[in-house]
Design a protein around this motif. Sequence first.
Motif, PDB file in Angstrom:
ATOM      1  N   GLN A  45       0.805  -1.222   0.000  1.00 49.10           N
ATOM      2  CA  GLN A  45       0.000   0.000   0.000  1.00 49.10           C
ATOM      3  C   GLN A  45       0.841   1.276   0.000  1.00 49.10           C
ATOM      4  O   GLN A  45       0.375   2.322  -0.398  1.00 49.10           O
ATOM      5  N   ARG A  46       2.091   1.169   0.515  1.00 45.76           N
ATOM      6  CA  ARG A  46       2.884   2.388   0.576  1.00 45.76           C
ATOM      7  C   ARG A  46       4.294   2.164   0.051  1.00 45.76           C
ATOM      8  O   ARG A  46       5.238   2.810   0.492  1.00 45.76           O
ATOM      9  N   ARG A 292      -1.958  12.220   4.874  1.00 48.54           N
ATOM     10  CA  ARG A 292      -1.004  11.317   5.529  1.00 48.54           C
ATOM     11  C   ARG A 292      -1.417  11.046   6.974  1.00 48.54           C
ATOM     12  O   ARG A 292      -1.828  11.963   7.692  1.00 48.54           O
ATOM     13  N   GLY A 298      -4.637   5.411   1.841  1.00 49.58           N
ATOM     14  CA  GLY A 298      -3.181   5.498   1.779  1.00 49.58           C
ATOM     15  C   GLY A 298      -2.691   6.887   2.145  1.00 49.58           C
ATOM     16  O   GLY A 298      -3.468   7.747   2.570  1.00 49.58           O
ATOM     17  N   ASP A 299      -1.397   7.083   2.003  1.00 46.54           N
ATOM     18  CA  ASP A 299      -0.779   8.375   2.273  1.00 46.54           C
ATOM     19  C   ASP A 299      -0.329   9.025   0.975  1.00 46.54           C
ATOM     20  O   ASP A 299       0.174   8.346   0.080  1.00 46.54           O
ATOM     21  N   TYR A 437      -1.397   2.322  -4.693  1.00 46.21           N
ATOM     22  CA  TYR A 437      -2.648   2.348  -3.938  1.00 46.21           C
ATOM     23  C   TYR A 437      -3.067   3.792  -3.668  1.00 46.21           C
ATOM     24  O   TYR A 437      -2.294   4.552  -3.083  1.00 46.21           O
ATOM     25  N   TYR A 445     -10.763   3.006  -2.570  1.00 51.44           N
ATOM     26  CA  TYR A 445      -9.317   3.001  -2.846  1.00 51.44           C
ATOM     27  C   TYR A 445      -9.015   1.840  -3.767  1.00 51.44           C
ATOM     28  O   TYR A 445      -9.725   0.835  -3.764  1.00 51.44           O
ATOM     29  N   TYR A 447      -5.665  -0.239  -6.281  1.00 52.00           N
ATOM     30  CA  TYR A 447      -4.336  -0.330  -6.887  1.00 52.00           C
ATOM     31  C   TYR A 447      -4.474  -0.095  -8.387  1.00 52.00           C
ATOM     32  O   TYR A 447      -5.311  -0.722  -9.033  1.00 52.00           O
TER      33      TYR A 447
END
Length: 534
Positions: A45-46, A292, A298-299, A437, A445, A447
């Motif tokens: 995810q990050r 964030r 996500g961020d 993501y 959300y 991908y």
Amino acid sequence: MKKINLTSLALLVALSLCLSANAQTVANSTNYTAKKGKLSEPELQRWSHLDLAKDSIPGMSVDKAYAELLKGKKSVKVIVGIVDSGVDIDHEDLKSVIWTNKKEIAGNGIDDDKNGFIDDIHGWNFLGDDVHETLEMTRIIKKGDDGSATYKSALAAYEEKYNKALKDKQQVDFLIATDKAIQKHLNKENYTIEDLNGIVTTDADLTKSKMIMTRILTNAGPTFRAEIEDYGKYVYDQLNYNLNKELDGRKVVGDNPEDIKNTKYGNNTVYGPDKEEALHGTHVAGIIAQVRGNNLGGDGIADNVAIMAVRAVPDGDEYDKDIALAIRYAVDNGAKVINGSFGKSYSPHKQWVFDAIKYAEKKDVLFVHAAGNDGENIDLDENANFPNDSEDNKKEFASNVLTVGALTNKYGEGVIAEFSNYGTFNVDVYAPGDEIYATIPNNKYKYLQGTSMASPNAAGVAALIRSYYPKLSAKQVKQILMDSGTPLPANVVLGENPNPNQEPVTVSSTQSSKSAKMVNAYNALLMAEKMSKK
Ligand SMILES: [Ca+2]
Ligand SMILES: [Ca+2]
Ligand SMILES: [Ca+2]
Ligand SMILES: [Ca+2]
């Protein structure tokens, strides 16, 4: 054309149909070891925020930059223009970072700030209710044979694309029918690998269906049906809209797209007539700015930005007029960075866009642009990807354009995504663009992959620099992103492997791009600190 890449599924389908399981193993490079095996869900995810040395994942060291360089540091708010398919400005993880035009009074039917746009509170929608569009090649051949080389080339390209779309349609129809046959046999809608393993049959068709779906579930996992549906939508959109010579998508807009002086069109609904169709732009905005550390989704990369939504990219090729005016809108209303995750191979009024890029340069605005997803060398005239910052592939006419290719999360010879375009002149740098993501419309959300995702990752770092080092110019920020990047491995694979039965051919990474580097936020901020003191 919006640039979500779909080749992975197309490849998967092809793979499934020929039922040959040739794993494309890619050797590790020297300095760093690639992360072994699959990334965990939190890592995935990050991953673009992670660090190569620390995590063995070729991210942009964003987390490291926040932890070690940015704590307690002053920053200014930077406006980022998202020229795209529209942005869901009500999304839970975006609404607090959406730009608001403070000089405009909402809903009074008056252009209060006299910027030429009535009630433009969060940006502008240059497409009005237009969603589905043709490609430029379709528009060119629709106009008829004018004896030009462009017409000939467009016709050949159209025919190739059309025939491929017909083949893809067969494939996707076959896949859907295969899935349905399994559903029917098992008498359940959602089935697993275990269900497939349990099928005992002497029926030849069913045996084949079982083999194909087993291969697909093994590769794609539980989201396989959503992937097939995405692929199907892409294929059908091509035939129904992009390559449909009868379609006149522009009619609902009501302007003349051939007249750049005719600027009174569009509306202020920045996500367009159907929010779900703003998927691409919402994802791009999220990569840059989703909040964030708020425990939602996500961020984003940058933490002090305002997202200006400029809708100009339909499903199909964007019009040069809309892109030129969208860039000018973003510049005139305060954007310091513009993200352009779109591109096309024919650009009949490319000069309008070039002039807008030069206007942005004059106003010190950085334009970050996706390199495109054809797995081709875009230095070659026949693989042109518009817009660009060069008329002859020899000299750049502007200093404020950063063209970005896409990386996967596996460091090594395969680190450049096979779909990513490349070129020592026309591609500047690489950034994460595979399995990214971020936000999509209606508080969801997803991908997504493509150079469309790589561009906002780079734009996010650019915005971060402009936010913490506001005195640096667009040209300097471009230079920092290119010069401070982490070097690519010495050898890389460029483009899709034409022969999946053999190991892909590697070349020196100096052939990939101008810098042969991967954007790195940590290094970029260090260089910005140094440069700002000069
Ligand atoms: Ca206005
Ligand atoms: Ca108003
Ligand atoms: Ca968040
Ligand atoms: Ca360039």
